[in-house]
Design a protein around this motif. Structure first.
Motif, PDB file in Angstrom:
ATOM      1  N   ILE A 264       0.616  -1.407   0.131  1.00 60.70           N
ATOM      2  CA  ILE A 264      -0.226   0.136   0.038  1.00 60.70           C
ATOM      3  C   ILE A 264       1.349   1.204   0.342  1.00 60.70           C
ATOM      4  CG2 ILE A 264      -1.500   1.399   1.357  1.00 60.70           C
ATOM      5  CD1 ILE A 264      -2.933  -1.559   0.011  1.00 60.70           C
ATOM      6  N   TYR A 265       2.481   1.510   0.313  1.00 58.51           N
ATOM      7  CA  TYR A 265       2.837   2.406   0.875  1.00 58.51           C
ATOM      8  C   TYR A 265       3.717   2.720  -0.697  1.00 58.51           C
ATOM      9  CZ  TYR A 265       7.018   5.302   2.029  1.00 58.51           C
ATOM     10  OH  TYR A 265       8.029   6.056   2.057  1.00 58.51           O
ATOM     11  N   VAL A 266       4.346   1.400  -1.478  1.00 55.77           N
ATOM     12  CA  VAL A 266       4.740   1.531  -2.751  1.00 55.77           C
ATOM     13  C   VAL A 266       3.613   1.816  -3.888  1.00 55.77           C
ATOM     14  CG1 VAL A 266       5.929   0.619  -4.103  1.00 55.77           C
ATOM     15  CG2 VAL A 266       5.733   0.223  -2.146  1.00 55.77           C
ATOM     16  N   ALA A 267       2.690   1.353  -3.519  1.00 53.00           N
ATOM     17  CA  ALA A 267       1.390   1.637  -4.561  1.00 53.00           C
ATOM     18  C   ALA A 267       0.969   3.280  -4.075  1.00 53.00           C
ATOM     19  CB  ALA A 267       0.739   1.114  -4.741  1.00 53.00           C
ATOM     20  N   ARG A 268       0.953   3.742  -2.879  1.00 54.04           N
ATOM     21  CA  ARG A 268       0.278   5.386  -2.826  1.00 54.04           C
ATOM     22  C   ARG A 268       1.612   6.235  -3.219  1.00 54.04           C
ATOM     23  NH1 ARG A 268      -2.388   4.859   3.136  1.00 54.04           N
ATOM     24  NH2 ARG A 268      -4.023   4.470   2.395  1.00 54.04           N
ATOM     25  N   MET A 269       2.977   5.932  -2.485  1.00 49.69           N
ATOM     26  CA  MET A 269       3.846   6.207  -3.685  1.00 49.69           C
ATOM     27  C   MET A 269       3.652   6.773  -4.429  1.00 49.69           C
ATOM     28  SD  MET A 269       7.862   6.327  -3.061  1.00 49.69           S
ATOM     29  CE  MET A 269       8.250   4.478  -3.794  1.00 49.69           C
ATOM     30  N   ILE A 270       4.034   5.523  -5.906  1.00 44.39           N
ATOM     31  CA  ILE A 270       3.692   5.445  -7.023  1.00 44.39           C
ATOM     32  C   ILE A 270       2.759   6.200  -7.846  1.00 44.39           C
ATOM     33  CG2 ILE A 270       3.538   4.063  -8.944  1.00 44.39           C
ATOM     34  CD1 ILE A 270       5.175   2.028  -7.538  1.00 44.39           C
ATOM     35  N   HIS A 271       1.782   6.946  -6.895  1.00 43.87           N
ATOM     36  CA  HIS A 271       0.355   7.381  -7.899  1.00 43.87           C
ATOM     37  C   HIS A 271       0.718   8.775  -7.224  1.00 43.87           C
ATOM     38  CE1 HIS A 271      -3.403   9.191  -7.522  1.00 43.87           C
ATOM     39  NE2 HIS A 271      -4.060   8.250  -8.354  1.00 43.87           N
ATOM     40  N   ALA A 272       1.107   8.499  -6.305  1.00 41.12           N
ATOM     41  CA  ALA A 272       1.817  10.395  -5.489  1.00 41.12           C
ATOM     42  C   ALA A 272       2.723  10.854  -6.529  1.00 41.12           C
ATOM     43  CB  ALA A 272       1.907  10.314  -3.895  1.00 41.12           C
ATOM     44  N   ARG A 273       3.535  10.731  -6.943  1.00 39.81           N
ATOM     45  CA  ARG A 273       4.922  11.147  -7.863  1.00 39.81           C
ATOM     46  C   ARG A 273       4.408  11.067  -9.264  1.00 39.81           C
ATOM     47  NH1 ARG A 273      10.164   8.278  -5.057  1.00 39.81           N
ATOM     48  NH2 ARG A 273      10.725   9.359  -2.918  1.00 39.81           N
ATOM     49  N   GLU A 274       3.583   9.916  -9.669  1.00 40.55           N
ATOM     50  CA  GLU A 274       3.710   9.454 -11.404  1.00 40.55           C
ATOM     51  C   GLU A 274       2.245   9.508 -11.404  1.00 40.55           C
ATOM     52  OE1 GLU A 274       6.570   6.592 -13.002  1.00 40.55           O
ATOM     53  OE2 GLU A 274       7.342   7.298 -10.591  1.00 40.55           O
TER      54      GLU A 274
END
Length: 314
Positions: A264-274
């Motif tokens: 969940i953390y990584v998915a949110r990070m990817i969505h926030a950045r890209e």
């Protein structure tokens, strides 16, 4: 069917599934690993500004053509083992679903598994293979990301050295970093095996017509189409899984244990950045790789099943 005869049939199907899966996995590595290296670099390059062609040219120019096969040692054996587990368990789940009535009758033929059952058996076999696949994919990703041309300059000298360093810094469970992502990624084998079977059944309608393809062409086209469908659905989970496995890339890997990021953390990070586009990075090389590698793998797999009398469609 008597119990002894049924038992021998099940043992035969499982043994053939292991052999066919092993050969299929080796075929996939030989045909597709170079494209997989490009895909991994595209997915995990910070900023996401480099396209597949640029990445391919850069790898060959700076690291040599052989660099496309970085990390291939683990998959060369590992993919064969993974596909053995995947495809032998697929046979087992198909047999189970057949015995429990997930079948349909068609005019002039024996009962066959429904398309839903074919997809469900693919999903279950994907989940079954995830515990074995995760450490092999983890080693592959980390070796693929090393950009040094000389082996002596790389942090990880090979898959064994990489595994040793990971266990030393994070414990044995460190080899299963990204496992939740791997489960979600491999659940998409539902789409691969459902699509493959739908295509195969579609081609059977051409029997007796001037357009009837031979068996090899049928397997190649069905396998290629199934792989394209699989990657279209699976690429967001593959990107997230690989990001989890590469942590903390591009920073150096820590010598001491570090907290591993959740799915969940990584998915949110990817969505926030890209944004949503970030989940589809690497789809281009996936498509280029998917059709030839999986088409050839399905051709080998199905050919061995038929040759050894273990085709389980009916």
């Amino acid at each position: 069917m008597p119990g002894d005869e049924l038992g021998r049939l099940v043992d035969h199907l499982q043994a053939v599934g292991l052999v066919a899966g092993f050969a299929s996995g080796l075929t996939k590595v030989v045909v597709g690993h170079g494209f997989d290296t490009v895909k991994t670099r595209v997915q995990l390059t910070p900023g996401g500004t480099q396209g597949a062609v640029h990445v391919l040219k850069t790898i060959v120019a700076r690291e040599g053509f052989a660099a496309l096969y970085k990390g291939a040692t683990a998959p060369a054996l590992g993919w064969a083992l993974i596909d053995s587990v995947l495809l032998s368990s697929l046979h087992g789940y198909r047999h189970f679903l057949f015995r429990h009535g997930m079948t349909e009758n068609t005019t002039g033929t024996r009962p066959r598994l429904t398309l839903g059952a074919m997809g469900l058996s693919g999903l279950l076999s994907g989940l079954t293979s995830a515990p074995l696949a995760t450490p092999i994919e983890l080693l592959k990703v980390r070796l693929q990301l090393q950009k040094q041309k000389s082996v002596s300059e790389r942090q990880f000298k090979g898959p064994v050295d990489c595994a040793r360093q990971l266990v030393r810094s994070q414990g044995l469970t460190g080899l299963w970093t990204g496992f939740t992502g791997g489960l979600l990624f491999r659940a998409n084998f539902f789409y691969m095996f459902l699509t493959f079977e739908a295509c195969m059944r579609g081609f059977t309608k051409l029997r007796g017509t001037p357009y009837e393809p031979n068996v090899a062409i049928t397997n190649l086209l069905s396998g290629g189409a199934a792989s394209l469908c699989f990657w279209t659905m699976a690429i967001p989970f593959d990107r997230t899984k690989n990001q989890m496995m590469s942590h903390p890339y591009p920073l150096p890997y820590p010598e001491s244990s570090s907290k591993r990021p959740s799915f969940i953390y990584v998915a949110r990070m990817i969505h926030a950045r890209e944004g949503l586009r970030g989940f589809y990075r690497g789809l281009g090389p996936c498509f280029i790789r998917a059709f030839p590698s999986n088409a050839c793998a399905f051709l080998v797999y199905e050919g061995i099943l038929r040759y050894l009398g273990a085709d389980q469609r009916r």
